[in-house]
Design an enzyme around this catalytic site. Sequence first.
Site, PDB file in Angstrom:
ATOM      1  N   ALA A  64       0.862  -1.180   0.000  1.00  0.00           N
ATOM      2  CA  ALA A  64       0.000   0.000   0.000  1.00  0.00           C
ATOM      3  C   ALA A  64       0.899   1.231   0.000  1.00  0.00           C
ATOM      4  O   ALA A  64       2.035   1.182   0.487  1.00  0.00           O
ATOM      5  CB  ALA A  64      -0.896  -0.021   1.232  1.00  0.00           C
ATOM      6  N   GLY A 107       0.779  -5.066   0.960  1.00  0.00           N
ATOM      7  CA  GLY A 107      -0.417  -5.171   0.128  1.00  0.00           C
ATOM      8  C   GLY A 107      -0.130  -5.806  -1.227  1.00  0.00           C
ATOM      9  O   GLY A 107      -1.024  -6.392  -1.840  1.00  0.00           O
ATOM     10  N   GLU A 110      -0.251  -9.400  -0.604  1.00  0.00           N
ATOM     11  CA  GLU A 110      -1.664  -9.727  -0.364  1.00  0.00           C
ATOM     12  C   GLU A 110      -2.451  -9.736  -1.682  1.00  0.00           C
ATOM     13  O   GLU A 110      -3.325 -10.577  -1.881  1.00  0.00           O
ATOM     14  CB  GLU A 110      -2.257  -8.710   0.623  1.00  0.00           C
ATOM     15  CG  GLU A 110      -1.630  -8.850   2.002  1.00  0.00           C
ATOM     16  CD  GLU A 110      -2.001  -7.712   2.936  1.00  0.00           C
ATOM     17  OE1 GLU A 110      -1.643  -6.553   2.645  1.00  0.00           O
ATOM     18  OE2 GLU A 110      -2.645  -7.973   3.956  1.00  0.00           O
ATOM     19  N   GLU A 130       4.860  -5.020   7.168  1.00  0.00           N
ATOM     20  CA  GLU A 130       4.106  -3.915   7.791  1.00  0.00           C
ATOM     21  C   GLU A 130       4.575  -3.620   9.207  1.00  0.00           C
ATOM     22  O   GLU A 130       4.507  -2.493   9.673  1.00  0.00           O
ATOM     23  CB  GLU A 130       2.601  -4.243   7.792  1.00  0.00           C
ATOM     24  CG  GLU A 130       1.945  -4.203   6.422  1.00  0.00           C
ATOM     25  CD  GLU A 130       1.919  -5.543   5.709  1.00  0.00           C
ATOM     26  OE1 GLU A 130       2.731  -6.429   6.056  1.00  0.00           O
ATOM     27  OE2 GLU A 130       1.094  -5.688   4.797  1.00  0.00           O
TER      28      GLU A 130
HETATM   29  C1  HXC Z   1       5.025   4.294  -1.409  1.00  0.00           C
HETATM   30  C2  HXC Z   1       6.972   3.333  -2.125  1.00  0.00           C
HETATM   31  C3  HXC Z   1       6.614   2.102  -1.541  1.00  0.00           C
HETATM   32  C4  HXC Z   1       5.352   2.036  -0.875  1.00  0.00           C
HETATM   33  C5  HXC Z   1       8.538   1.865  -2.469  1.00  0.00           C
HETATM   34  N1  HXC Z   1       8.173   3.133  -2.693  1.00  0.00           N
HETATM   35  N2  HXC Z   1       7.599   1.212  -1.776  1.00  0.00           N
HETATM   36  N3  HXC Z   1       6.177   4.410  -2.073  1.00  0.00           N
HETATM   37  N4  HXC Z   1       4.605   3.163  -0.831  1.00  0.00           N
HETATM   38  N5  HXC Z   1       4.882   0.914  -0.328  1.00  0.00           N
HETATM   39  C6  HXC Z   1       8.908   4.164  -3.408  1.00  0.00           C
HETATM   40  C7  HXC Z   1      10.080   4.695  -2.597  1.00  0.00           C
HETATM   41  O1  HXC Z   1       9.654   5.663  -1.687  1.00  0.00           O
HETATM   42  C8  HXC Z   1      10.960   5.254  -3.682  1.00  0.00           C
HETATM   43  O2  HXC Z   1      10.449   6.526  -4.050  1.00  0.00           O
HETATM   44  C9  HXC Z   1      10.743   4.301  -4.840  1.00  0.00           C
HETATM   45  O3  HXC Z   1       9.498   3.626  -4.566  1.00  0.00           O
HETATM   46  C10 HXC Z   1      11.839   3.251  -4.945  1.00  0.00           C
HETATM   47  O4  HXC Z   1      12.006   2.625  -3.675  1.00  0.00           O
HETATM   48  P1  HXC Z   1      13.417   2.525  -2.911  1.00  0.00           P
HETATM   49  O5  HXC Z   1      13.109   2.325  -1.479  1.00  0.00           O
HETATM   50  O6  HXC Z   1      14.295   3.679  -3.268  1.00  0.00           O
HETATM   51  O7  HXC Z   1      14.021   1.223  -3.578  1.00  0.00           O
HETATM   52  P2  HXC Z   1      14.945   0.095  -2.907  1.00  0.00           P
HETATM   53  O8  HXC Z   1      16.039   0.757  -2.090  1.00  0.00           O
HETATM   54  O9  HXC Z   1      15.338  -0.813  -4.004  1.00  0.00           O
HETATM   55  O10 HXC Z   1      14.009  -0.674  -1.886  1.00  0.00           O
HETATM   56  C11 HXC Z   1      12.897  -1.398  -2.386  1.00  0.00           C
HETATM   57  C12 HXC Z   1      11.964  -1.826  -1.218  1.00  0.00           C
HETATM   58  C13 HXC Z   1      11.610  -0.574  -0.381  1.00  0.00           C
HETATM   59  C14 HXC Z   1      12.688  -2.862  -0.342  1.00  0.00           C
HETATM   60  C15 HXC Z   1      10.746  -2.474  -1.828  1.00  0.00           C
HETATM   61  O11 HXC Z   1      11.110   0.448  -1.258  1.00  0.00           O
HETATM   62  C16 HXC Z   1      10.576  -0.833   0.666  1.00  0.00           C
HETATM   63  O12 HXC Z   1      10.878  -1.395   1.735  1.00  0.00           O
HETATM   64  N6  HXC Z   1       9.333  -0.357   0.405  1.00  0.00           N
HETATM   65  C17 HXC Z   1       8.274  -0.456   1.366  1.00  0.00           C
HETATM   66  C18 HXC Z   1       7.717  -1.849   1.442  1.00  0.00           C
HETATM   67  C19 HXC Z   1       6.633  -1.957   2.507  1.00  0.00           C
HETATM   68  O13 HXC Z   1       6.843  -1.627   3.671  1.00  0.00           O
HETATM   69  N7  HXC Z   1       5.436  -2.384   2.072  1.00  0.00           N
HETATM   70  C20 HXC Z   1       4.279  -2.483   2.997  1.00  0.00           C
HETATM   71  C21 HXC Z   1       3.484  -1.201   2.968  1.00  0.00           C
HETATM   72  S1  HXC Z   1       2.166  -1.253   4.132  1.00  0.00           S
HETATM   73  P3  HXC Z   1      11.416   7.790  -4.265  1.00  0.00           P
HETATM   74  O14 HXC Z   1      10.462   8.914  -4.561  1.00  0.00           O
HETATM   75  O15 HXC Z   1      12.195   7.945  -3.013  1.00  0.00           O
HETATM   76  O16 HXC Z   1      12.274   7.396  -5.445  1.00  0.00           O
HETATM   77  C22 HXC Z   1       1.000  -2.186   3.393  1.00  0.00           C
HETATM   78  C23 HXC Z   1      -0.265  -2.400   4.174  1.00  0.00           C
HETATM   79  C24 HXC Z   1      -1.294  -3.155   3.389  1.00  0.00           C
HETATM   80  O17 HXC Z   1       1.174  -2.659   2.313  1.00  0.00           O
HETATM   81  C25 HXC Z   1      -2.641  -3.148   4.057  1.00  0.00           C
HETATM   82  C26 HXC Z   1      -3.481  -1.973   3.735  1.00  0.00           C
HETATM   83  C27 HXC Z   1      -4.893  -2.037   4.302  1.00  0.00           C
END
Ligand code: HXC
Length: 256
Positions: A64, A107, A110, A130
């Site tokens: 998400a 997400g 999921e 998360e």
């Molecule tokens: C918004 C995101 C994102 C996310 C990545 N980006 N994941 N933006 N939401 N979930 C964006 C980063 O901010 C970055 O933007 C660009 O994508 C590239 O990501 P990087 O982090 O620079 O790349 P990298 O170093 O290769 O790392 C990749 C990654 C990391 C390991 C996937 O991005 C990461 O940990 N992302 C978050 C994953 C996460 O926590 N997902 C769960 C979310 S909560 P910029 O602008 O800086 O270039 C969820 C809840 C679901 O999903 C339930 C809802 C009801």
Amino acid sequence: MSENFSITRHGRVALVTLTRPKQLNALNSTLAAELIAELAPLDRAPDIGCFVQTGSDRAFAAGADIKEMSEKSYGDMSGMDFFAEWEVFAKFRSPKIAAVRGFALGGGCELAMMCDYILAGESAKFGQPEIKLGVIAGIGGTQRMTKLIGRAKSMQMHLTGRMMDAQEALDCGLVAQVHPDEQVLEAALQDAATIAGYAKPVAMFAREAVHRAEELPLAEGLLWERRVFHSLFGTHAQREGMAAFLEKRDPDFRKD
Ligand code: HXC
């Protein structure tokens, strides 16, 4: 048309591709609303027999959209029942295959698990991170992953937030097959074309029956399956499928 995804038709198959590669296909509310609105009529269309859901090389979807969620309050999230609409996607009756390359996190993982099965490219990485953000999974991760891979491993994934690679996902039953990255989408489209070549109502019932195995006690599931099996003897598909076998020809399910 949306800037967040594209839908292309390949015969009787609809290919859904997320197109936010710069944000690693992070899922936001607009994307969810638009995707589900566009897919709903296709789910009901007799000439669409299967969906394939995919992302980009680097990410199926990294979760998400954290930017969108970061400023929200409890009242905001519960008031809008944030992301409840994804259950509509999960409940679409047309079979859905996820073709996953790169990150399928939160997400995104999921979303892959909401599909009926997952084909993984070798680069696929699955996770429910998360907890690192101070929250937990919210669109089925704790439930679907636990049913798919069992409590021990699901618990570890949700509590540590670690990722698993494609081979581990295959070994524990999260994915059906692993393919080289450049072949995984083609493999999914081929499976989808096979499925879409069968009678749609029969494929929908087969899918529903398998899902019932996760929801019903065994005796109820067996009875439901048998009743559906009997009911299919009222269809053209059964007459055509069995007649074609006996006449040593290919069946023609186009009337179903
Ligand atoms: C918004 C995101 C994102 C996310 C990545 N980006 N994941 N933006 N939401 N979930 C964006 C980063 O901010 C970055 O933007 C660009 O994508 C590239 O990501 P990087 O982090 O620079 O790349 P990298 O170093 O290769 O790392 C990749 C990654 C990391 C390991 C996937 O991005 C990461 O940990 N992302 C978050 C994953 C996460 O926590 N997902 C769960 C979310 S909560 P910029 O602008 O800086 O270039 C969820 C809840 C679901 O999903 C339930 C809802 C009801």
